[in-house]
Motif scaffolding. Structure first.
Motif, short mmCIF file in Angstrom:
data_model
loop_
_atom_site.label_atom_id
_atom_site.label_comp_id
_atom_site.label_asym_id
_atom_site.label_seq_id
_atom_site.Cartn_x
_atom_site.Cartn_y
_atom_site.Cartn_z
N MET A 5 5.92 1.05 -3.53
CA MET A 5 7.12 0.49 -4.15
C MET A 5 8.17 1.56 -4.38
SD MET A 5 5.10 -2.11 -6.73
CE MET A 5 6.48 -2.87 -7.55
N ILE B 153 12.06 -5.43 -3.48
CA ILE B 153 10.73 -6.01 -3.64
C ILE B 153 10.84 -7.13 -4.69
CG2 ILE B 153 8.32 -5.55 -4.28
CD1 ILE B 153 9.00 -2.56 -3.77
N SER C 228 5.64 -9.49 -7.80
CA SER C 228 5.82 -8.71 -6.58
C SER C 228 5.59 -9.51 -5.30
CB SER C 228 4.90 -7.48 -6.59
OG SER C 228 3.53 -7.88 -6.59
#
Length: 340
Positions: free
Chosen positions: A253, A263, A328
């Motif tokens: 990430m 994201i 996510s």
């Protein structure tokens, strides 16, 4: 007076090996044992009976062999074992195997030589044969996160395959078809089992797995960053990934944000473990909850029960991960219906 170090030097072995021969606390190869005993006779070595008597009084010592002590996952494991050791009035001794066969063997030898007759052991690189030899000499040695059929009645393990299959199913339900798997670069059982769950999940929905969709890296933040770089360069068609653990997901990430990617809009991510970090990442990480603290408590209870030669109470030895849905993972626009 002859010392154990002098015996070890003459026999060309470690002091831990001499101690195992003296105390019959673990398996030693016959040729090595004969060499040690010959050195003891040559040097006229005599055991320190005061030290032996002291060792026999240390029956309330619980040993814990973990992986990497810096990993938050192992902090949760240690917390579970510690809770049970306190509850039963046991002293806890901890050492790390660092995911290396020699270090894991050294760690077990160290705990044994410190008087730990009950041990919870997280081993990933020690061979099955070596672990079985230790277990044959130590009825209260409990493997955790590892399954051996010969030790099924005292092993505590996780169904890794079911976990990654469930993650694939969740992504498919959100419309994803191009799903990559970021795994670790060590030949450990968790790697093989989680990869198998991914393969089974993709096969169940008749989805292709391209060779470059499986990326192996160290299971650290840096490994996650490296995996993200490879994914961006080699797999632009991928819309979602599963990662071996949450730490790798965090590294991915971070790298994706550096590259200006969003994201989960540009890439959906699912981790594994559900460490504390997962709920404080941005976005918060969808992951598979690994009940390691509960498992650790169960393993510690088993170790103490077997040490005290009591009948273990009812309890599961196999545990299952559960999907924790956070932020996510993003659904694709109007995902097509896909049936197995």
């Amino acid at each position: 007076m002859t010392t154990i170090r002098q015996v070890a030097a003459l026999a060309k072995v470690s002091t831990a090996t001499v101690s195992r021969v003296i105390n019959s606390s673990a398996y030693v190869e016959p040729a090595t044992q004969e060499r040690v005993e010959k050195a003891m006779r040559t040097l006229n070595y005599r055991r320190d009976m005061a030290a032996v008597a002291l060792a026999k009084r240390s029956g309330n010592m619980l040993g814990l062999l973990t992986g990497n002590l810096a990993d938050p996952f192992f902090a949760k494991l240690a917390r579970g074992v510690e809770a049970i050791s306190r509850q039963h009035g046991f002293r806890l001794m901890v050492c790390s195997g660092s995911h290396q066969s020699e270090q894991e063997q050294y760690g077990l030898d160290f705990l044994i030589n410190q008087g730990c007759e009950a041990i919870v052991a997280h081993t990933t690189r020690l061979s099955d044969e070596a672990l079985l030899r230790y277990a044959s000499h130590m009825p209260a040695l409990i493997p955790i996160n590892r399954y051996l059929p010969e030790l099924a009645n005292r092993s505590v393990w996780l169904d890794n395959i079911a976990g990654t299959r469930a993650a694939v199913e969740h992504l498919v339900a959100q419309g994803h078809r191009h799903i990559a798997f970021i795994t670790c670069d060590l030949p450990i059982a968790d790697r093989q089992l989680r990869l198998e769950g991914y393969r089974q999940g993709m096969s169940h929905y008749h989805l292709e797995i391209k060779p470059n969709w499986i990326i192996s890296q160290p299971f650290t933040e840096e490994g996650g960053e490296q995996a993200a770089a490879r994914l961006l360069e080699e797999c632009p068609e991928v819309t979602a990934v599963l990662t071996f653990n949450d730490v790798m997901a965090a590294g991915m990430m971070a790298h994706l944000r550096k590259c200006g990617r969003q994201i989960p809009e540009d890439l959906s991510i699912i981790g594994f473990d559900d460490i504390l970090l997962a709920r404080y990442l941005y976005p918060t990480l969808t992951t598979l909850h690994y009940p390691i603290e509960t498992m650790a408590k169960r393993a510690a209870e088993l170790a103490i029960t077997r040490l005290q030669q009591q009948e273990p109470g009812p309890g599961r030895h196999e545990f299952s991960p559960s999907l924790v849905i956070r932020e996510s993972v993003s659904p694709l626009i109007k995902p097509p219906i896909l049936r197995p």
